[in-house]
Design a protein around this motif. Sequence first.
Motif, PDB file in Angstrom:
ATOM      1  N   ASP A 159     -41.673   2.202 -23.896  1.00 16.97           N
ATOM      2  CA  ASP A 159     -40.717   3.288 -24.119  1.00 16.97           C
ATOM      3  C   ASP A 159     -41.346   4.316 -25.060  1.00 16.97           C
ATOM      4  O   ASP A 159     -40.973   4.440 -26.217  1.00 16.97           O
ATOM      5  N   THR A 160     -42.304   5.061 -24.531  1.00 18.68           N
ATOM      6  CA  THR A 160     -43.080   5.978 -25.363  1.00 18.68           C
ATOM      7  C   THR A 160     -42.262   7.155 -25.872  1.00 18.68           C
ATOM      8  O   THR A 160     -42.598   7.738 -26.895  1.00 18.68           O
ATOM      9  N   ASP A 161     -41.196   7.513 -25.188  1.00 17.35           N
ATOM     10  CA  ASP A 161     -40.393   8.654 -25.633  1.00 17.35           C
ATOM     11  C   ASP A 161     -39.180   8.240 -26.465  1.00 17.35           C
ATOM     12  O   ASP A 161     -38.389   9.081 -26.885  1.00 17.35           O
ATOM     13  N   GLY A 162     -39.021   6.930 -26.692  1.00 20.88           N
ATOM     14  CA  GLY A 162     -37.920   6.447 -27.525  1.00 20.88           C
ATOM     15  C   GLY A 162     -36.550   6.558 -26.893  1.00 20.88           C
ATOM     16  O   GLY A 162     -35.539   6.463 -27.578  1.00 20.88           O
ATOM     17  N   SER A 163     -36.498   6.701 -25.580  1.00 24.95           N
ATOM     18  CA  SER A 163     -35.215   6.868 -24.892  1.00 24.95           C
ATOM     19  C   SER A 163     -34.465   5.555 -24.696  1.00 24.95           C
ATOM     20  O   SER A 163     -33.294   5.561 -24.361  1.00 24.95           O
ATOM     21  N   GLY A 164     -35.167   4.425 -24.870  1.00 28.94           N
ATOM     22  CA  GLY A 164     -34.531   3.136 -24.616  1.00 28.94           C
ATOM     23  C   GLY A 164     -34.431   2.828 -23.136  1.00 28.94           C
ATOM     24  O   GLY A 164     -33.706   1.926 -22.744  1.00 28.94           O
ATOM     25  N   MET A 165     -35.180   3.580 -22.317  1.00 27.78           N
ATOM     26  CA  MET A 165     -35.094   3.446 -20.857  1.00 27.78           C
ATOM     27  C   MET A 165     -36.494   3.341 -20.245  1.00 27.78           C
ATOM     28  O   MET A 165     -37.459   3.875 -20.777  1.00 27.78           O
ATOM     29  N   LEU A 166     -36.557   2.677 -19.091  1.00 26.93           N
ATOM     30  CA  LEU A 166     -37.763   2.660 -18.261  1.00 26.93           C
ATOM     31  C   LEU A 166     -37.417   3.332 -16.942  1.00 26.93           C
ATOM     32  O   LEU A 166     -36.454   2.946 -16.292  1.00 26.93           O
ATOM     33  N   SER A 167     -38.228   4.299 -16.548  1.00 24.32           N
ATOM     34  CA  SER A 167     -38.041   4.910 -15.234  1.00 24.32           C
ATOM     35  C   SER A 167     -38.572   3.947 -14.175  1.00 24.32           C
ATOM     36  O   SER A 167     -39.285   2.993 -14.491  1.00 24.32           O
ATOM     37  N   GLN A 168     -38.244   4.214 -12.920  1.00 28.31           N
ATOM     38  CA  GLN A 168     -38.760   3.367 -11.847  1.00 28.31           C
ATOM     39  C   GLN A 168     -40.284   3.414 -11.835  1.00 28.31           C
ATOM     40  O   GLN A 168     -40.928   2.383 -11.677  1.00 28.31           O
ATOM     41  N   ALA A 169     -40.864   4.587 -12.025  1.00 33.71           N
ATOM     42  CA  ALA A 169     -42.323   4.707 -12.017  1.00 33.71           C
ATOM     43  C   ALA A 169     -42.944   3.876 -13.146  1.00 33.71           C
ATOM     44  O   ALA A 169     -43.954   3.189 -12.934  1.00 33.71           O
ATOM     45  N   GLU A 170     -42.347   3.906 -14.349  1.00 30.44           N
ATOM     46  CA  GLU A 170     -42.858   3.113 -15.470  1.00 30.44           C
ATOM     47  C   GLU A 170     -42.736   1.620 -15.173  1.00 30.44           C
ATOM     48  O   GLU A 170     -43.653   0.845 -15.448  1.00 30.44           O
ATOM     49  N   TYR A 171     -41.608   1.232 -14.607  1.00 36.45           N
ATOM     50  CA  TYR A 171     -41.368  -0.166 -14.275  1.00 36.45           C
ATOM     51  C   TYR A 171     -42.386  -0.656 -13.238  1.00 36.45           C
ATOM     52  O   TYR A 171     -42.995  -1.710 -13.406  1.00 36.45           O
ATOM     53  N   GLY A 195     -30.927   5.382 -12.255  1.00 33.58           N
ATOM     54  CA  GLY A 195     -32.339   5.659 -12.000  1.00 33.58           C
ATOM     55  C   GLY A 195     -33.268   5.241 -13.122  1.00 33.58           C
ATOM     56  O   GLY A 195     -34.444   5.580 -13.122  1.00 33.58           O
ATOM     57  N   ALA A 196     -32.756   4.485 -14.075  1.00 32.40           N
ATOM     58  CA  ALA A 196     -33.558   3.997 -15.197  1.00 32.40           C
ATOM     59  C   ALA A 196     -33.037   2.630 -15.618  1.00 32.40           C
ATOM     60  O   ALA A 196     -31.879   2.305 -15.395  1.00 32.40           O
ATOM     61  N   LEU A 197     -33.922   1.836 -16.205  1.00 33.87           N
ATOM     62  CA  LEU A 197     -33.511   0.547 -16.764  1.00 33.87           C
ATOM     63  C   LEU A 197     -33.396   0.696 -18.270  1.00 33.87           C
ATOM     64  O   LEU A 197     -34.378   1.034 -18.939  1.00 33.87           O
ATOM     65  N   SER A 198     -32.224   0.438 -18.773  1.00 38.77           N
ATOM     66  CA  SER A 198     -32.041   0.439 -20.226  1.00 38.77           C
ATOM     67  C   SER A 198     -32.614  -0.857 -20.778  1.00 38.77           C
ATOM     68  O   SER A 198     -32.877  -1.815 -20.033  1.00 38.77           O
ATOM     69  N   HIS A 199     -32.778  -0.889 -22.085  1.00 37.97           N
ATOM     70  CA  HIS A 199     -33.237  -2.117 -22.737  1.00 37.97           C
ATOM     71  C   HIS A 199     -32.273  -3.256 -22.400  1.00 37.97           C
ATOM     72  O   HIS A 199     -32.697  -4.369 -22.102  1.00 37.97           O
ATOM     73  N   ALA A 200     -30.978  -2.977 -22.428  1.00 36.78           N
ATOM     74  CA  ALA A 200     -29.972  -4.003 -22.118  1.00 36.78           C
ATOM     75  C   ALA A 200     -30.107  -4.487 -20.675  1.00 36.78           C
ATOM     76  O   ALA A 200     -30.001  -5.692 -20.414  1.00 36.78           O
ATOM     77  N   GLU A 201     -30.342  -3.574 -19.734  1.00 34.95           N
ATOM     78  CA  GLU A 201     -30.510  -3.983 -18.328  1.00 34.95           C
ATOM     79  C   GLU A 201     -31.770  -4.819 -18.157  1.00 34.95           C
ATOM     80  O   GLU A 201     -31.775  -5.803 -17.402  1.00 34.95           O
ATOM     81  N   PHE A 202     -32.845  -4.448 -18.844  1.00 32.42           N
ATOM     82  CA  PHE A 202     -34.100  -5.194 -18.760  1.00 32.42           C
ATOM     83  C   PHE A 202     -33.924  -6.595 -19.332  1.00 32.42           C
ATOM     84  O   PHE A 202     -34.306  -7.591 -18.721  1.00 32.42           O
ATOM     85  N   ARG A 203     -33.277  -6.684 -20.490  1.00 26.43           N
ATOM     86  CA  ARG A 203     -33.004  -7.990 -21.112  1.00 26.43           C
ATOM     87  C   ARG A 203     -32.097  -8.832 -20.219  1.00 26.43           C
ATOM     88  O   ARG A 203     -32.293 -10.035 -20.085  1.00 26.43           O
ATOM     89  N   SER A 204     -31.110  -8.192 -19.625  1.00 30.00           N
ATOM     90  CA  SER A 204     -30.189  -8.886 -18.726  1.00 30.00           C
ATOM     91  C   SER A 204     -30.931  -9.458 -17.522  1.00 30.00           C
ATOM     92  O   SER A 204     -30.695 -10.599 -17.115  1.00 30.00           O
ATOM     93  N   ALA A 205     -31.848  -8.678 -16.957  1.00 32.60           N
ATOM     94  CA  ALA A 205     -32.625  -9.140 -15.805  1.00 32.60           C
ATOM     95  C   ALA A 205     -33.482 -10.339 -16.185  1.00 32.60           C
ATOM     96  O   ALA A 205     -33.557 -11.329 -15.434  1.00 32.60           O
ATOM     97  N   ILE A 206     -34.103 -10.280 -17.330  1.00 35.01           N
ATOM     98  CA  ILE A 206     -34.953 -11.387 -17.772  1.00 35.01           C
ATOM     99  C   ILE A 206     -34.108 -12.627 -18.040  1.00 35.01           C
ATOM    100  O   ILE A 206     -34.457 -13.733 -17.626  1.00 35.01           O
TER     101      ILE A 206
END
Length: 184
Positions: A110-122, A149-160
């Motif tokens: 999360d280089t921009d500090g948005s708390g999100m991952l774009s599909q391309a980053e993912y 269109g983005a994964l939040s930190h919470a969505e990423f943690r939830s998926a894991i």
Amino acid sequence: MTEDVKAQKFSTLFRWFDQNGDGLLTHDDLQGMAELFAGLARAGDKENASAMRNAFETWWQLLLAHGDSDGSGQISRQEFITVMETNVTDPRHFEEAVLAIADALMRALDTDGSGMLSQAEYVRMYDALGIPPVHSEAAFRLLDQDGDGALSHAEFRSAITEFYLSADPKAAGNWLLGPIDQAT
């Protein structure tokens, strides 16, 4: 599915971690995974790279302490599945062994500090970790729970968390590494 859902996911994870493909996990295999993950951090981001390495070391120590039934310093597929089900996913260990990696990875990417991952980053992240883009693109669409269109930190943690803890064969988190019957 012929295997228990969790056992099938842990088999997929085992194959992914087995860096040399010899059917056994060793300290070198887990260190190799740690370096793959740490390599995703930006140059100079020692804090997150170190956090990922430390979490993989914690994971290895749990595998060794609770899964190495013959004292060989190697973990078989069945030993891995058993220790994953009984120890690594235990709430006392899950946070420090698994979610610590996810948290450091998210901070590193999360280089921009948005708390999100774009599909391309993912997709780029998982491609660097050896997961084919066709799988990570499909996974992203399932894991983006709010469809923004983005994964939040919470969505990423939830998926894991779903990947490791859910026995539901339809859980979106099962797709974290691609379809569990085809991934890696």
